[in-house]
Design an enzyme around this catalytic site. Structure first.
Site, PDB file in Angstrom:
ATOM      1  N   GLY A 135       0.824  -1.200   0.000  1.00  9.33           N
ATOM      2  CA  GLY A 135       0.000   0.000   0.000  1.00  9.33           C
ATOM      3  C   GLY A 135       0.853   1.242   0.000  1.00  9.33           C
ATOM      4  CB  SER A 136       0.914   4.190   0.602  1.00 12.87           C
ATOM      5  OG  SER A 136       1.221   5.548   0.581  1.00 12.87           O
ATOM      6  CB  SER A 137       5.832   4.046   0.466  1.00 17.42           C
ATOM      7  OG  SER A 137       7.184   3.927   0.125  1.00 17.42           O
ATOM      8  CG  HIS A 275      -3.365   7.398   0.621  1.00 16.54           C
ATOM      9  ND1 HIS A 275      -2.944   6.971  -0.617  1.00 16.54           N
ATOM     10  CD2 HIS A 275      -2.326   7.188   1.469  1.00 16.54           C
ATOM     11  CE1 HIS A 275      -1.693   6.534  -0.524  1.00 16.54           C
ATOM     12  NE2 HIS A 275      -1.300   6.652   0.730  1.00 16.54           N
TER      13      HIS A 275
END
Ligand SMILES: *[C@@H]1O[C@H](CO)[C@@H](O)[C@H](O)[C@H]1NC(C)=O
Ligand SMILES: *[C@@H]1O[C@H](CO)[C@@H](O)[C@H](O)[C@H]1NC(C)=O
Length: 290
Positions: A135-137, A275
Site C-alpha cells: 500500500g502507498s509507498s 488513502h
C-alpha cells in the site's frame, strides 16, 4: 507409534511450533541497500506460492504484519502460503534513485529481490508463483519491482500507488517525496510511461507480471490522477488497449468498479475512498490465483 513420532504429535498439539514472524538476518543480500527481512511460514504450509507484503511510509515489517487492516497474515494461515515482509531503513521505500529504479542497481528493489531468491530456494517456492503487494509507498515499491525484475514476479496487486518511475528524485535521493507525482501532475502518454519502464531494464523482452491496480477517488495523499497514469503505463507495457474489455460496477463491493484490460491488467476504482484503499484479500488472492 514410534516414540519420536508421538513426541512430535504432542509438541504440535501443545502449539510448540506456533508460527510467528521471524527475522532473517542473512539473506545473501549483495545490494548496497540493506532493508530488513522478515518471513512468516504458517503452521501448515499447503501452497508453494510466495506473497511479498510491502509496508507504507513510517511503518515496518512488524507493524504492517500486526496491522489488523492488512490481511496477508490471515491469508497465509488460511491458504498455507509463505509471506515475506521487507522492512525499510528509510522513512519511505527507495523508489526515487537510479539505484532502485534500475535492474540490479543495488537499491531497495535489488535487495527485496534477494529476499525473494532466498525464500524461493529455502522454502521450495514455485518461481512461477511469486506475488507482490503493498500500500502507498509499498505499492510504489511493488510497481518498481515488477518493472525491474519482470522475470521473477508473477503478479502484483497495487493499493494506491503511482506509476513506476514517477516518484523520481532529481537530486538522486533514494527515498524522496515528490510533490509533482503525489499531486497528480506527472502526466505522460502511455508510450512515454512505457518508455520509462523500458529504461529501467534496458533490452528486456521477456514476460511481464500481471498487474492489478487499486485507487480511491478521494485520495488526498497520492492524487487519484495516478490511477489512470498507472493504467496507461501497464496497458502500454503489456500491449493492450486502454479501453477496458469488461467493466463490472459495484465489484468487489458497492461503489467500486472493476475494469479488465484483457487478462493481464485490472483496475479497481474505489469511488469515495481515500488513502490508501483497504486491502481486499479475496480479490487480490483471486488475481494471484491463490
Ligand atoms: C518528480 O518526478 C518527476 C517525474 O514524475 C520528475 O520529472 C521531477 O524532476 C521530480 N521532482 C523532483 C523535485 O525531483
Ligand atoms: C530478446 O532479447 C534476446 C537477448 O537480448 C534476443 O536474443 C532476442 O532476439 C530478443 N527477442 C525479441 C523478440 O526481440
Amino acid at each position: 507409534m514410534h516414540w519420536h513420532l508421538l513426541s512430535t504429535v504432542l509438541l504440535f498439539g501443545a502449539g510448540a511450533f506456533a508460527a510467528y514472524l521471524k527475522q532473517v538476518t542473512n539473506y545473501n543480500n549483495d545490494a548496497k541497500a540493506k532493508p530488513g527481512m522478515w518471513v512468516y511460514v504458517p503452521d501448515s504450509v499447503k501452497s508453494d506460492a510466495l506473497v511479498v507484503a510491502i509496508h507504507s511510509c513510517q511503518s515496518s515489517a512488524q507493524s504492517y504484519f500486526q496491522n489488523s487492516k492488512i490481511p496477508w497474515h490471515q491469508g497465509s494461515d488460511r491458504k498455507g502460503y509463505v509471506t515475506v515482509w521487507p522492512s525499510s531503513t528509510t522513512e519511505c521505500w527507495g523508489v526515487s534513485s537510479k539505484a532502485s529504479l534500475t535492474h540490479n542497481g543495488g537499491g531497495d528493489s535489488n535487495a527485496i529481490v534477494n529476499m525473494i531468491k532466498y525464500v524461493v530456494t529455502q522454502y521450495n517456492i514455485d518461481p512461477k508463483k511469486v506475488f507482490v503487494t503493498g500500500g502507498s509507498s509499498g505499492a510504489m515499491m511493488s510497481n518498481v519491482l515488477a518493472v525491474t525484475y519482470p522475470d521473477l514476479i508473477t503478479a502484483v496487486s497495487l493499493y494506491s500507488g503511482v506509476p513506476a518511475g514517477c516518484f523520481v528524485s532529481a537530486s538522486g535521493a533514494a527515498a524522496a517525496w515528490n510533490n509533482t507525482c503525489s499531486g497528480g501532475n506527472s502526466k505522460a502518454s502511455p508510450e512515454q510511461w512505457g518508455n520509462v519502464v523500458q529504461a529501467m531494464y534496458p533490452g528486456y523482452n521477456g514476460t511481464r507480471p500481471r498487474m492489478q491496480i487499486w485507487h480511491g477517488s478521494t485520495d488526498g495523499t497520492l492524487s487519484p490522477n495516478n490511477y489512470q497514469e498507472t493504467i496507461d503505463q501497464w496497458t502500454n507495457v503489456l500491449g493492450v488497449s486502454i479501453t477496458p474489455t469488461s467493466s463490472k460496477p459495484n465489484t468487489p463491493e458497492k461503489n467500486y468498479r472493476m475494469d479488465d484490460f484483457g487478462p493481464n491488467v485490472e483496475g479497481i476504482w474505489a469511488q469515495g475512498v481515500g488513502h490508501p484503499v483497504p486491502s481486499h484479500l479475496d480479490a487480490s488472492e483471486a488475481w494471484f490465483g491463490l
